[in-house]
Structures are given as C-alpha cells and as structure tokens.
Design a protein around this motif. Structure first.
Motif, PDB file in Angstrom:
ATOM      1  N   GLU A 259     -13.355  11.512 -15.779  1.00 43.88           N
ATOM      2  CA  GLU A 259     -12.039  11.946 -16.238  1.00 43.88           C
ATOM      3  C   GLU A 259     -11.346  10.806 -16.985  1.00 43.88           C
ATOM      4  N   SER A 260     -10.628  11.154 -18.054  1.00 45.74           N
ATOM      5  CA  SER A 260      -9.941  10.148 -18.860  1.00 45.74           C
ATOM      6  C   SER A 260      -8.659   9.689 -18.173  1.00 45.74           C
ATOM      7  N   LEU A 261      -8.205   8.496 -18.561  1.00 50.21           N
ATOM      8  CA  LEU A 261      -6.947   7.941 -18.050  1.00 50.21           C
ATOM      9  C   LEU A 261      -6.037   7.613 -19.232  1.00 50.21           C
ATOM     10  N   PRO A 262      -5.401   8.627 -19.829  1.00 45.39           N
ATOM     11  CA  PRO A 262      -4.493   8.367 -20.954  1.00 45.39           C
ATOM     12  C   PRO A 262      -3.233   7.645 -20.490  1.00 45.39           C
ATOM     13  N   GLN A 263      -2.388   7.294 -21.453  1.00 46.23           N
ATOM     14  CA  GLN A 263      -1.196   6.496 -21.145  1.00 46.23           C
ATOM     15  C   GLN A 263      -0.242   7.207 -20.205  1.00 46.23           C
ATOM     16  N   TRP A 264      -0.126   8.536 -20.319  1.00 45.24           N
ATOM     17  CA  TRP A 264       0.818   9.237 -19.450  1.00 45.24           C
ATOM     18  C   TRP A 264       0.377   9.156 -17.988  1.00 45.24           C
ATOM     19  N   LYS A 265      -0.929   9.143 -17.757  1.00 52.12           N
ATOM     20  CA  LYS A 265      -1.407   9.009 -16.376  1.00 52.12           C
ATOM     21  C   LYS A 265      -1.113   7.617 -15.837  1.00 52.12           C
ATOM     22  N   LEU A 266      -1.324   6.600 -16.661  1.00 53.11           N
ATOM     23  CA  LEU A 266      -1.032   5.239 -16.224  1.00 53.11           C
ATOM     24  C   LEU A 266       0.470   5.054 -16.000  1.00 53.11           C
ATOM     25  N   GLY A 267       1.294   5.683 -16.849  1.00 49.13           N
ATOM     26  CA  GLY A 267       2.747   5.608 -16.648  1.00 49.13           C
ATOM     27  C   GLY A 267       3.172   6.283 -15.360  1.00 49.13           C
ATOM     28  N   ALA A 268       2.578   7.439 -15.063  1.00 43.04           N
ATOM     29  CA  ALA A 268       2.903   8.133 -13.822  1.00 43.04           C
ATOM     30  C   ALA A 268       2.492   7.311 -12.611  1.00 43.04           C
ATOM     31  N   ALA A 269       1.310   6.707 -12.679  1.00 42.04           N
ATOM     32  CA  ALA A 269       0.864   5.857 -11.580  1.00 42.04           C
ATOM     33  C   ALA A 269       1.802   4.661 -11.391  1.00 42.04           C
ATOM     34  N   SER A 270       2.316   4.124 -12.501  1.00 46.70           N
ATOM     35  CA  SER A 270       3.254   3.000 -12.402  1.00 46.70           C
ATOM     36  C   SER A 270       4.534   3.411 -11.689  1.00 46.70           C
ATOM     37  N   LEU A 271       5.032   4.631 -11.956  1.00 49.01           N
ATOM     38  CA  LEU A 271       6.233   5.107 -11.267  1.00 49.01           C
ATOM     39  C   LEU A 271       5.990   5.242  -9.767  1.00 49.01           C
ATOM     40  N   VAL A 272       4.822   5.783  -9.417  1.00 45.84           N
ATOM     41  CA  VAL A 272       4.497   5.918  -7.994  1.00 45.84           C
ATOM     42  C   VAL A 272       4.432   4.553  -7.328  1.00 45.84           C
ATOM     43  N   LEU A 273       3.758   3.610  -7.978  1.00 49.51           N
ATOM     44  CA  LEU A 273       3.637   2.268  -7.409  1.00 49.51           C
ATOM     45  C   LEU A 273       4.996   1.582  -7.313  1.00 49.51           C
ATOM     46  N   LEU A 274       5.857   1.787  -8.318  1.00 53.89           N
ATOM     47  CA  LEU A 274       7.190   1.196  -8.272  1.00 53.89           C
ATOM     48  C   LEU A 274       7.994   1.773  -7.113  1.00 53.89           C
ATOM     49  N   GLY A 275       7.919   3.086  -6.919  1.00 51.60           N
ATOM     50  CA  GLY A 275       8.619   3.684  -5.790  1.00 51.60           C
ATOM     51  C   GLY A 275       8.138   3.150  -4.459  1.00 51.60           C
ATOM     52  N   LEU A 276       6.825   2.997  -4.333  1.00 49.71           N
ATOM     53  CA  LEU A 276       6.279   2.450  -3.094  1.00 49.71           C
ATOM     54  C   LEU A 276       6.681   0.992  -2.911  1.00 49.71           C
TER      55      LEU A 276
END
Length: 294
Positions: A259-276
């Motif tokens: 599965e690909s990891l485009p920029q929107w997926k990396l941005g979403a993961a960054s938001l999750v990590l920031l919240g945590l």
C-alpha cells in the motif's frame, strides 16, 4: 505513566497494529468465527494447566472472555473477511478509545483533563483525515460490525478497571476459556460444519502461524500487558495510546501488501502522533516545571 509502563504500552500497540495484516493471512484459510475460536483455544491451552485461577469473580472472568472473544474479535474477523479492509478496520476499531473514556466518565466518575481533551481532538483530526481519504473497499455492514466490536472492547476495558489487583496473564488465560464455546457454536450455526472441516484440513502453515500469533502475541502478551496497565492508570491515560494502532497498521500494510503512503497519510499520522505526544508528555513536562531548581 512511568517510562517503563509507556514502553510496554507502545510494544503492545505495535503488536496490535501489525496484527491486522496477520489477521488477513489467517482469514485467507479459515472462516472468521472458527479462526477466533482457535485463537482463544490456544490462548487457554495448555497454559490453563500451568497457571492458577486469578483472584477475580467467575462472572467477571466469563464476562471479559465473552466480550473480548465474541463481541470484539468475532465481529472484527467477520467484518474483515469481506466487508472492510485491514487498514480501515484498524482505524475504525480505535473508536474504543472514546467509548472507554465516555463510559468511564459515566460509570466510574473519572474525569478527563484539559490537555487530554486537546490531545484526543488532535488525534481525532488525524483519524478523520484518514477516514476521508482511504480508498479501501468497505460496506455499511462492515462499518457497523467494526463499530460494534469497538464498543464491546470498551466494555471489556471496564471489566478490567473493576477488577483491582489481579495477575493479568492468569486472567487472560482463564477468561479465554469462556470465549471458545460461543465462538464454536456461532461457527457451527453460521459457517457450517463443512466449512469448519474444510478450513482445518486445508489450512496452510502461514494460517496456523497466524492462529498461534493471535493466541500468544496478540492475546496473552498484548491483552495481558494492556489490562495490567489499565488496572494501574486511568482509562484516559492508557486507552489513547491505542490511537497509534492505525499508524502501525498502515506501515505494516505498506511493507507487506504494497500500500502507498502519500502525503495525506503521513500528515494524518503526524496529527495522531502529536495528539498522543500531548497526552503522554504534558504531565511529564508539568511535573518537571514544578520541581525546584538545584
């Protein structure tokens, strides 16, 4: 949460996140309810002969086994067979975080602090980005089943919160016994004896390895450690860490399924990590601020 407890929680989250790919491998060879029944059977045996019964009421041992085995994993495996992709399933089931915190507020009088609300909102924004961009095949029935699985997971969390000091490894072994009979009954009634026999006869080595990983890695280690942490910390501290599961799930899917990891997926993961990071690091930063300067 002490650093050692945090590292334990992160190791569980890693196991659970990558486990969605392993579940997909198992479902390629076994019907979902039979797969779940075998998972909990191997979680109970032979360990049941080696560990004593935990110091918990029978009703709570049985309730946890049924909620986790039938309610969470029976429904999750059924949905993942054909109604929802592994990546999206790893995302939707994390609504258990909000179910658990909400039920804890209502039933146990726990309170959510301001920094936890901020962290949860950031993580929820990340999950929202993922939900609006995923192109995986999903049906309304699949979404409903995974949401129900998330709710049953939160109920199982509350059972753990009510236990007090209990050996969680022993608790996982003994509670797994109560998941097996209803799962086998559902498999017999819904999937049929022919599908059960065919699945057992034709299961490959990878399928059996998936079953054993479900039992030892995901159930005994994962839920044993997770429940041990829940018994020692507020639900609003522990359960948000499960929001990392879809991050690990996406990474495992990228490596194993291409599965690909485009920029929107990396941005979403960054938001999750920031919240945590807000939830986990804010109290540590505040405690250091209060310490007197040498």
């Amino acid at each position: 949460m002490p650093l050692t407890h945090l590292l334990l929680a992160l190791s569980v989250v890693f196991v659970w996140g990558t486990n969605f790919v392993v579940i997909r491998w198992g479902l390629d060879g076994l019907p979902p309810f039979l797969f779940a029944a075998l998972r909990f059977a191997f979680s109970a045996l032979p360990w049941l002969l080696l560990v004593p019964r935990p110091t918990a009421p029978w009703r709570k041992i049985a309730a946890f086994g049924v909620l986790l085995g039938v309610g969470q994993f029976g429904l999750l495996f059924l949905a993942m067979r054909s109604s929802i992709s592994p990546g999206l399933a790893s995302l939707v089931v994390q609504l258990q975080v909000f179910f658990t915190i909400g039920l804890s507020l209502w039933l146990m009088g726990e309170r959510v602090r301001g920094f936890q609300v901020v962290g949860l909102l950031l993580a929820l924004a990340g999950l929202g980005v993922i939900a609006t961009h995923l192109d995986a095949t999903v049906t309304l029935l699949g979404m409903a089943m995974v949401l129900s699985a998330a709710f049953f997971w939160s109920l199982a969390n509350l059972v753990v919160k009510s236990l007090g000091p209990v050996n969680m490894l022993h608790f996982m072994v003994w509670s797994s016994v109560f998941a097996v009979p209803p799962l086998l009954a559902l498999s017999w009634l819904i999937e049929g004896p022919h599908a059960m026999a065919s699945g057992l006869q034709n299961a490959s080595g990878l399928v059996w390895a998936s079953v054993l990983w479900q039992a030892v890695g995901n159930t005994l280690f994962g839920y044993g450690v997770w429940n041990w942490l829940l018994a020692r910390h507020p639900a609003a501290t522990v359960t948000p860490l499960a929001l990392l599961i879809p991050v690990f799930g996406m990474g495992a899917s990228a490596l194993s399924l291409g599965e690909s990891l485009p920029q929107w997926k990396l941005g979403a993961a960054s938001l999750v990590l920031l919240g945590l990071a807000v939830i986990v690091c804010w109290p540590l930063w505040q405690s250091r601020r209060r310490q007197p300067m040498p």
